[in-house]
Design a protein around this motif. Structure first.
Motif, PDB file in Angstrom:
ATOM      1  N   LEU A 137      58.210 -21.300   8.356  1.00 16.05           N
ATOM      2  CA  LEU A 137      59.787 -19.683   9.021  1.00 16.05           C
ATOM      3  C   LEU A 137      59.101 -18.997   7.740  1.00 16.05           C
ATOM      4  O   LEU A 137      60.418 -19.589   6.735  1.00 16.05           O
ATOM      5  N   ALA A 138      59.413 -18.141   8.447  1.00 14.51           N
ATOM      6  CA  ALA A 138      60.480 -16.865   6.576  1.00 14.51           C
ATOM      7  C   ALA A 138      60.871 -15.824   7.695  1.00 14.51           C
ATOM      8  O   ALA A 138      61.484 -15.360   8.225  1.00 14.51           O
ATOM      9  N   LEU A 139      62.334 -16.953   7.131  1.00 16.30           N
ATOM     10  CA  LEU A 139      63.610 -16.542   7.706  1.00 16.30           C
ATOM     11  C   LEU A 139      64.509 -14.710   6.664  1.00 16.30           C
ATOM     12  O   LEU A 139      65.029 -15.475   5.683  1.00 16.30           O
ATOM     13  N   ASP A 140      64.331 -14.256   7.313  1.00 18.66           N
ATOM     14  CA  ASP A 140      64.941 -12.980   6.593  1.00 18.66           C
ATOM     15  C   ASP A 140      66.617 -12.377   7.695  1.00 18.66           C
ATOM     16  O   ASP A 140      66.611 -11.965   8.609  1.00 18.66           O
ATOM     17  N   PHE A 141      67.664 -12.583   6.466  1.00 18.89           N
ATOM     18  CA  PHE A 141      69.144 -12.991   7.461  1.00 18.89           C
ATOM     19  C   PHE A 141      69.747 -12.280   6.886  1.00 18.89           C
ATOM     20  O   PHE A 141      69.756 -12.142   5.836  1.00 18.89           O
ATOM     21  N   ALA A 142      71.809 -12.151   6.964  1.00 22.04           N
ATOM     22  CA  ALA A 142      72.102 -11.661   6.220  1.00 22.04           C
ATOM     23  C   ALA A 142      74.080 -13.179   6.585  1.00 22.04           C
ATOM     24  O   ALA A 142      73.561 -13.221   7.551  1.00 22.04           O
ATOM     25  N   VAL A 143      74.671 -12.795   5.262  1.00 22.71           N
ATOM     26  CA  VAL A 143      75.663 -13.964   4.957  1.00 22.71           C
ATOM     27  C   VAL A 143      76.304 -13.136   4.656  1.00 22.71           C
ATOM     28  O   VAL A 143      76.559 -12.394   3.362  1.00 22.71           O
ATOM     29  N   CYS A 144      78.000 -13.688   4.944  1.00 17.53           N
ATOM     30  CA  CYS A 144      78.921 -12.604   4.813  1.00 17.53           C
ATOM     31  C   CYS A 144      79.832 -13.279   4.177  1.00 17.53           C
ATOM     32  O   CYS A 144      79.978 -14.641   4.976  1.00 17.53           O
ATOM     33  N   GLU A 145      80.484 -13.121   3.446  1.00 14.02           N
ATOM     34  CA  GLU A 145      81.966 -14.434   2.729  1.00 14.02           C
ATOM     35  C   GLU A 145      83.019 -12.188   2.826  1.00 14.02           C
ATOM     36  O   GLU A 145      83.697 -12.043   4.128  1.00 14.02           O
ATOM     37  N   LYS A 146      83.660 -12.029   2.092  1.00 13.80           N
ATOM     38  CA  LYS A 146      84.196 -10.832   1.973  1.00 13.80           C
ATOM     39  C   LYS A 146      83.067  -9.604   1.467  1.00 13.80           C
ATOM     40  O   LYS A 146      83.230  -8.125   2.196  1.00 13.80           O
ATOM     41  N   ILE A 147      81.896 -10.051   0.998  1.00 13.79           N
ATOM     42  CA  ILE A 147      80.793  -8.809   0.736  1.00 13.79           C
ATOM     43  C   ILE A 147      80.330  -9.558   2.064  1.00 13.79           C
ATOM     44  O   ILE A 147      79.375 -10.556   1.869  1.00 13.79           O
ATOM     45  N   CYS A 148      78.628  -8.773   2.107  1.00 17.72           N
ATOM     46  CA  CYS A 148      77.745  -9.171   3.322  1.00 17.72           C
ATOM     47  C   CYS A 148      76.428  -9.612   2.044  1.00 17.72           C
ATOM     48  O   CYS A 148      76.040  -7.963   1.142  1.00 17.72           O
ATOM     49  N   GLN A 149      75.589  -9.475   2.172  1.00 17.98           N
ATOM     50  CA  GLN A 149      74.727  -9.776   0.984  1.00 17.98           C
ATOM     51  C   GLN A 149      73.112 -10.475   1.830  1.00 17.98           C
ATOM     52  O   GLN A 149      73.383 -11.007   2.731  1.00 17.98           O
ATOM     53  N   PRO A 150      72.303  -9.791   2.248  1.00 22.59           N
ATOM     54  CA  PRO A 150      70.548 -10.078   2.584  1.00 22.59           C
ATOM     55  C   PRO A 150      70.558 -11.729   1.419  1.00 22.59           C
ATOM     56  O   PRO A 150      70.463 -11.528   0.465  1.00 22.59           O
ATOM     57  N   ALA A 151      70.288 -12.531   3.083  1.00 16.50           N
ATOM     58  CA  ALA A 151      69.183 -13.761   2.586  1.00 16.50           C
ATOM     59  C   ALA A 151      67.856 -13.845   2.892  1.00 16.50           C
ATOM     60  O   ALA A 151      68.102 -13.596   3.898  1.00 16.50           O
ATOM     61  N   ASN A 152      66.163 -14.592   2.129  1.00 16.04           N
ATOM     62  CA  ASN A 152      66.021 -14.703   2.091  1.00 16.04           C
ATOM     63  C   ASN A 152      65.224 -16.607   2.619  1.00 16.04           C
ATOM     64  O   ASN A 152      65.712 -17.137   1.822  1.00 16.04           O
ATOM     65  N   ALA A 153      65.087 -17.074   3.180  1.00 16.73           N
ATOM     66  CA  ALA A 153      64.333 -18.649   3.566  1.00 16.73           C
ATOM     67  C   ALA A 153      63.070 -18.930   3.511  1.00 16.73           C
ATOM     68  O   ALA A 153      63.059 -18.270   4.820  1.00 16.73           O
TER      69      ALA A 153
END
Length: 283
Positions: A137-153
């Motif tokens: 799996l190549a997972l592209d998603f987003a995670v957010c605290e106060k600012i959102c950022q892209p993430a890749n796993a």
């Protein structure tokens, strides 16, 4: 800025996520991949038993406290996850079974997703059931605290042929997947009526429901594909103890027949959730 915290975040996530539940003999009970740890999160694959001819598995996403990630339909803002299984071997099909999400306020706009660790179950159908499946799996998603950022796993898990092993983690996640239900079903939660109506001179979708906890119930409405972007509804009290959700007709693709296109209604009622597919002409 967020990025300067990435190394402590990764260390914390991996320290708390490296070990699964143990059996009485001390061996790890569940089949799982190694963790991939983008900033603010950690991702792995879980393997489970074979049920109804399909192998169960799951994508586990752990979040740093205070962070969040998005559902398949992210609401007013946000980025839905994208799953790329193209590097897998002996994989015929993957069906994603999304756990019930929550709505959260992002400073005036509302999004839909998960504010705590989540396991997203999947059903894996092999090309040849007598052979192992390699999930990649190549997972592209987003995670957010106060600012959102892209993430890749990027994670890989080998599933041997056969029945697989039990997974309490997957079983718990499956218990939070909305149950497919027919419109006008009895009991609660239930979607009793969906209709296209005029509200203050504007066409609106009106959904009558029966829920056990009206103050905390929520509803999400989706079209048949990602070209639809329907608004999040507002909740109000209806007659005879019903809970009504109303949303304006907006975000509909040009040329689509809103009155007859089957829509997907995900109704959340505490720990219970259902999913109903019906056109707005349904009574």
């Amino acid at each position: 800025m967020i990025m300067h915290r990435s190394l402590p975040i990764i260390a914390t996530l991996l320290a708390t996520a490296s070990f699964g539940p143990l059996t009485a003999g001390g061996a790890q009970a569940e089949t799982a991949s190694e963790w991939s740890a983008p900033s603010g999160t950690a991702v792995r694959l879980l393997g489970g038993p074979t049920e109804n001819g399909a192998r169960t598995a799951g994508v586990e996403i752990r979040l740093t406290p205070g962070w969040k990630t998005y559902w398949r339909y992210p609401g007013d803002s946000g980025v839905p996850p994208h799953f790329d299984w193209s590097g897998s071997e002996n994989l015929g099909a993957v069906t994603i079974r999304w756990p019930a999400p929550v709505r959260f306020d992002e400073g005036g706009s509302f999004s839909v997703g998960y504010k705590k660790d989540v396991v997203i179950p999947i059903e894996v159908t092999p090309v040849d059931a007598s052979k192992p499946v390699t999930l990649q799996l190549a997972l592209d998603f987003a995670v957010c605290e106060k600012i959102c950022q892209p993430a890749n796993a990027a994670v890989t898990l080998d599933l041997p042929a056969g029945d697989g092993t039990a997974s309490p983690t997957l079983a718990d996640a499956l218990a939070h997947v909305p149950v497919p239900t027919a419109i006008r079903s009895s009991g609660t939660p239930a979607v009793r009526k969906v209709a296209l109506e005029d509200v203050n001179g504007e066409p609106s979708i009106r959904v009558e429901t029966a829920v056990g906890d009206a103050d905390h119930a929520d509803l999400f409405v989706e079209g048949p594909d990602e070209s639809w972007a329907l608004p999040l509804p507002t909740r109000e009290n209806g007659a005879d103890g019903t809970t009504v959700f109303v949303l304006p007709v907006d975000g509909v693709p040009k040329g689509a027949d809103i009155a007859r296109t089957p829509l997907r209604f995900t109704l959340i009622d505490g720990r219970r959730a259902i999913e109903v597919e019906a056109p707005l002409s349904a009574r």
